[in-house]
Design an enzyme around this catalytic site. Structure first.
Site, PDB file in Angstrom:
ATOM      1  N   CYS A 104       0.840  -1.191   0.000  1.00 47.98           N
ATOM      2  CA  CYS A 104       0.000   0.000   0.000  1.00 47.98           C
ATOM      3  C   CYS A 104       0.878   1.245   0.000  1.00 47.98           C
ATOM      4  CB  CYS A 104      -0.886  -0.075   1.231  1.00 47.98           C
ATOM      5  SG  CYS A 104      -1.137   1.428   2.118  1.00 47.98           S
ATOM      6  N   GLU A 105       0.587   2.153  -0.912  1.00 49.05           N
ATOM      7  CA  GLU A 105       1.439   3.338  -1.014  1.00 49.05           C
ATOM      8  C   GLU A 105       1.167   4.349   0.099  1.00 49.05           C
ATOM      9  OE1 GLU A 105       0.627   4.927  -4.869  1.00 49.05           O
ATOM     10  OE2 GLU A 105      -1.038   6.165  -4.175  1.00 49.05           O
ATOM     11  N   HIS A 106       0.080   4.153   0.835  1.00 50.52           N
ATOM     12  CA  HIS A 106      -0.205   5.086   1.923  1.00 50.52           C
ATOM     13  C   HIS A 106       0.531   4.723   3.210  1.00 50.52           C
ATOM     14  CE1 HIS A 106      -4.148   5.659  -0.427  1.00 50.52           C
ATOM     15  NE2 HIS A 106      -3.267   6.564  -0.789  1.00 50.52           N
ATOM     16  N   HIS A 107       0.735   3.421   3.443  1.00 47.70           N
ATOM     17  CA  HIS A 107       1.373   2.991   4.684  1.00 47.70           C
ATOM     18  C   HIS A 107       2.612   2.124   4.457  1.00 47.70           C
ATOM     19  CE1 HIS A 107      -2.911   3.766   5.669  1.00 47.70           C
ATOM     20  NE2 HIS A 107      -2.384   4.357   6.727  1.00 47.70           N
TER      21      HIS A 107
ATOM     22  N   GLN B  30      -5.104  -0.536  -4.518  1.00 51.61           N
ATOM     23  CA  GLN B  30      -5.685  -1.686  -5.220  1.00 51.61           C
ATOM     24  C   GLN B  30      -6.464  -1.271  -6.462  1.00 51.61           C
ATOM     25  OE1 GLN B  30      -7.554  -4.597  -2.644  1.00 51.61           O
ATOM     26  NE2 GLN B  30      -8.853  -5.320  -4.320  1.00 51.61           N
TER      27      GLN B  30
ATOM     28  N   HIS C  44      -5.591  -5.943   3.313  1.00 52.24           N
ATOM     29  CA  HIS C  44      -4.659  -4.819   3.444  1.00 52.24           C
ATOM     30  C   HIS C  44      -4.157  -4.773   4.878  1.00 52.24           C
ATOM     31  CE1 HIS C  44      -5.749  -2.494  -0.354  1.00 52.24           C
ATOM     32  NE2 HIS C  44      -6.463  -3.606  -0.388  1.00 52.24           N
TER      33      HIS C  44
ATOM     34  N   CYS D 202      -2.630  -2.566   6.301  1.00 55.46           N
ATOM     35  CA  CYS D 202      -2.836  -1.258   6.953  1.00 55.46           C
ATOM     36  C   CYS D 202      -4.196  -1.220   7.636  1.00 55.46           C
ATOM     37  CB  CYS D 202      -2.681  -0.110   5.957  1.00 55.46           C
ATOM     38  SG  CYS D 202      -3.718  -0.194   4.508  1.00 55.46           S
TER      39      CYS D 202
END
Ligand SMILES: [Zn+2]
Length: 201
Positions: free
Chosen positions: A86-89, A127, A155, A157
């Site tokens: 995940c590019e956020h976490h 995703q 996920h 995260c």
């Protein structure tokens, strides 16, 4: 796309130093014996997790077969396990992809479809975009009558932090061509997908 610029890549030493900073941030002493080799290991892991940036998914699909005796039914590869982040976490997204297409004239070796999934999964992702990139690339290169990509994934995260909800999976899909426009074709795909799984071949 602003993802691929090798000129902006830091050196291996800078990447390892960043890991030491995060270890200190977590409350550790990076000079402790057990942690001495950790920055180098983490950076090597990153090379593996994110090697998709070095792969051209269009190139993977460039070799096709045209002698298919007019095969004009759905080709479905289901339950392709993938591992992404995940590019956020920057924590894992682990799931399964189902990739289908209805060939026009050319088919591609099925392992190539799995490699396209990997080429996009092994990057920083969300995703929704991963789903769209896989479908769009197959559509552009093979120019089939239609493409369908369905991803189901957990996920980390969401399971190991934040709301802590293990067992929740996210499902995304992208339907192009006949899979979007023709409800019979879409129904046929869903019937193929809903058949009981047989993975012991
Ligand atoms: Zn996340």
């Amino acid at each position: 796309m602003t993802t691929e610029n090798p000129n902006l890549r830091p050196t291996r030493e800078e990447a390892e130093e960043a890991v030491r900073v995060l270890l200190r941030w977590g409350g550790e002493n990076p000079a402790r014996e057990g942690l001495l080799d950790t920055p180098a290991r983490v950076v090597r892991s990153y090379e593996e997790f994110y090697d998709g940036y070095d792969i051209d998914p269009r190139e993977i699909l460039s070799r096709t077969f045209s002698e298919v005796d007019d095969y004009d039914e759905i080709v479905l590869l289901r339950d392709i396990r993938f591992e992404s982040h995940c590019e956020h976490h920057m924590v894992p997204i682990i799931g399964r992809a189902h990739v289908a297409y209805l060939p026009r004239k050319r088919v591609v070796g099925i392992s190539k479809l799995a490699r396209v999934v990997d080429a996009y999964a092994r990057r920083f992702q969300i995703q929704e975009r991963l789903t769209a990139q896989i479908a769009n690339t197959i559509d552009e290169v093979l120019q089939p009558h239609g493409v369908a990509v369905i991803l189901e994934a957990g996920h980390q995260c969401m399971t190991t932090r934040g709301v802590h909800r293990p067992g929740v999976s996210m499902v995304t899909s992208r339907m192009l061509g006949v899979f979007r426009d023709n409800s019979d074709t879409r129904r046929e795909l869903m019937a193929m997908l809903n058949r009981p799984g047989q993975t012991e071949f």
